[in-house]
Design an enzyme around this catalytic site. Structure first.
Site: not given
Ligand code: PEP
Length: 255
Positions: A10, A12, A96, A98, A168, A174, A214
């Site tokens: 992803n 973003k 997601h 976000e 998630e 992040g 992460s």
């Molecule tokens: C995400 O936003 O889907 C995600 C998993 O981000 P990160 O790997 O940066 O935590």
């Protein structure tokens, strides 16, 4: 191996059309023909075409990060499933955290998108997961249940195995703070049980449930060794070819 692992990047709101094509080219050069892991790149809308061109003839699939549930019409700034399909996207990330947080997306709206994606032969990668406050008040499983049931309302037995779910935990996205393997596996097993109740065991066993938050080459193998963790949705570590490729290799080793 009953479920092929999936590694989805992803990106973003990162990478221009040109920069995205360069990153995709670097990834393709090393793992473009890998078929033992399902690999999906999800650039921003503006890089779908350039990245799609790089992926032509490769095993790596193209995904979008969002779409609107309606077919067309007065929805300024939105993109439909058909528009994604004409750019050869096969997957779309939906719900997601976000988008839930910054764009106010509800379970009901996400559900409309899931149904529209499926009706247009796009494979939805449906994101679910609790905030830190929800975890600390002991409501993780209730939140995840609400997200899963909300997103999947009306999804049929014929459709469910094309859906990918990504657990998630919002507090791990992040932040560099990864869920422990036990924390992740507990929720993944819970989602699998929920799918079993909704669709029966044989179908539930076929649905891929990814972990996201992460995930990096250094922590992936341990997570991917868990029984119900079928891959990763990768944010930060998907923006650099080396770390993304290493994640695909970790998934291959865990297959
Ligand atoms: C995400 O936003 O889907 C995600 C998993 O981000 P990160 O790997 O940066 O935590």
């Amino acid at each position: 191996m009953i479920r092929k692992k999936v590694i989805a990047g992803n990106w973003k709101m990162n990478k221009t059309a040109g920069d995205g094509a360069i990153l995709a080219r670097d990834i393709v050069a090393e793992i473009g023909r890998v078929t033992s892991v399902d690999i999906v790149l999800c650039p921003p809308f503006t890089a779908l075409e350039s990245v799609g061109r790089v992926l032509e003839g490769q095993a790596i699939k193209l995904g979008a990060q969002n779409m609107h549930p309606e077919k067309n019409g007065a929805f300024t700034g939105e993109i439909s499933a058909e528009m994604l399909r004409t750019l050869y996207a096969t997957h779309v990330i939906l719900g997601h955290s976000e988008r839930r947080t910054y764009c106010g997306e509800t379970d009901a709206f996400i559900n409309r998108k899931v149904l529209a994606a499926l009706a247009n032969q796009l494979k939805p990668i449906v994101c679910v997961g609790e905030t830190l406050a929800e975890r600390e008040t002991g409501s993780t499983l209730a939140v995840v249940q609400r997200h899963v049931e909300g997103a999947l309302a009306g999804v049929t037995k014929q459709q469910i195995t094309t859906v990918i779910i990504a657990y998630e935990p919002v507090w791990a996205i992040g932040t560099g703070r990864v869920a422990t393997t036990a924390q992740a596996q507990e929720v993944h097993a819970f989602i699998r049980d929920l799918l079993t109740k909704l669709y029966g065991a044989p179908l539930a066993q076929k649905v891929r449930i990814l972990y996201g938050g992460s995930m990096k080459p250094g922590n992936a193998s341990e997570l991917l060794a868990e029984k119900d963790i079928d891959g990763g949705l990768i944010g930060g570590a998907s923006l650099e070819a080396r770390s993304f490729i290493d994640l695909v290799k970790a998934a291959d080793a865990a297959n």
